[in-house]
Scaffold this active site. Sequence first.
Site, PDB file in Angstrom:
ATOM      1  N   ARG A   1       0.821  -1.215   0.000  1.00  0.00           N
ATOM      2  CA  ARG A   1       0.000   0.000   0.000  1.00  0.00           C
ATOM      3  C   ARG A   1       0.854   1.264   0.000  1.00  0.00           C
ATOM      4  O   ARG A   1       0.420   2.302  -0.505  1.00  0.00           O
ATOM      5  CB  ARG A   1      -0.993  -0.026   1.165  1.00  0.00           C
TER       6      ARG A   1
ATOM      7  N   GLU B   1       6.498 -10.456  14.748  1.00  0.00           N
ATOM      8  CA  GLU B   1       5.982 -11.022  15.991  1.00  0.00           C
ATOM      9  C   GLU B   1       6.276 -12.520  16.070  1.00  0.00           C
ATOM     10  O   GLU B   1       6.667 -13.036  17.106  1.00  0.00           O
ATOM     11  CB  GLU B   1       4.475 -10.770  16.084  1.00  0.00           C
TER      12      GLU B   1
END
Length: 180
Positions: A64, A101
């Site tokens: 994006r 993560e």
Amino acid sequence: MTLSTQELLLSRIRDVADYPKPGVMFKDITPLLADPVAFTALTEAFTEFCVRHGATKIVGLEARGFILAAPVAVRAGMGFIPVRKAGKLPGATLSQAYELEYGTAEIEVHAEDLSAGDRVMVIDDVLATGGTAEASLELIRRAGAEVAGVAVLMELGFLGGRARLEPALAGAPLESLITI
């Protein structure tokens, strides 16, 4: 950026519950992109930031960030450099691995696209944990260029990306048009 511009942008971001997985509130920017007034306002806000901080080139982060950064580069009369996921660019690249993560990821830039004397603004849609932005700053500096700053449409403040990014910014500005 005026408060009305911020309100316009925020009004064009749609919340999608439980996407891409249960418990996540996804911030969908496609309604903003589909609205020419809102998309122009976003492009102008980013362009002003790039000019004010003396950028000479603009990096967009996959994917994006490409959509947001390319029109800013055209509007500001600056070069656009895509930073892509590893293995997506042909030719000689610089790569940077970073922690996620659950695991690691890697981004790349064409080695010849950035050089000494360039002042680079990084543009992306969201600052979440800051890992991708941090890796992009490392790539820019390894290419010999200077970081002019980072500009994002939205900062998810509760994820702590700003704090993680602060050391890597080394005094360069971080502009967030909307903080959630």
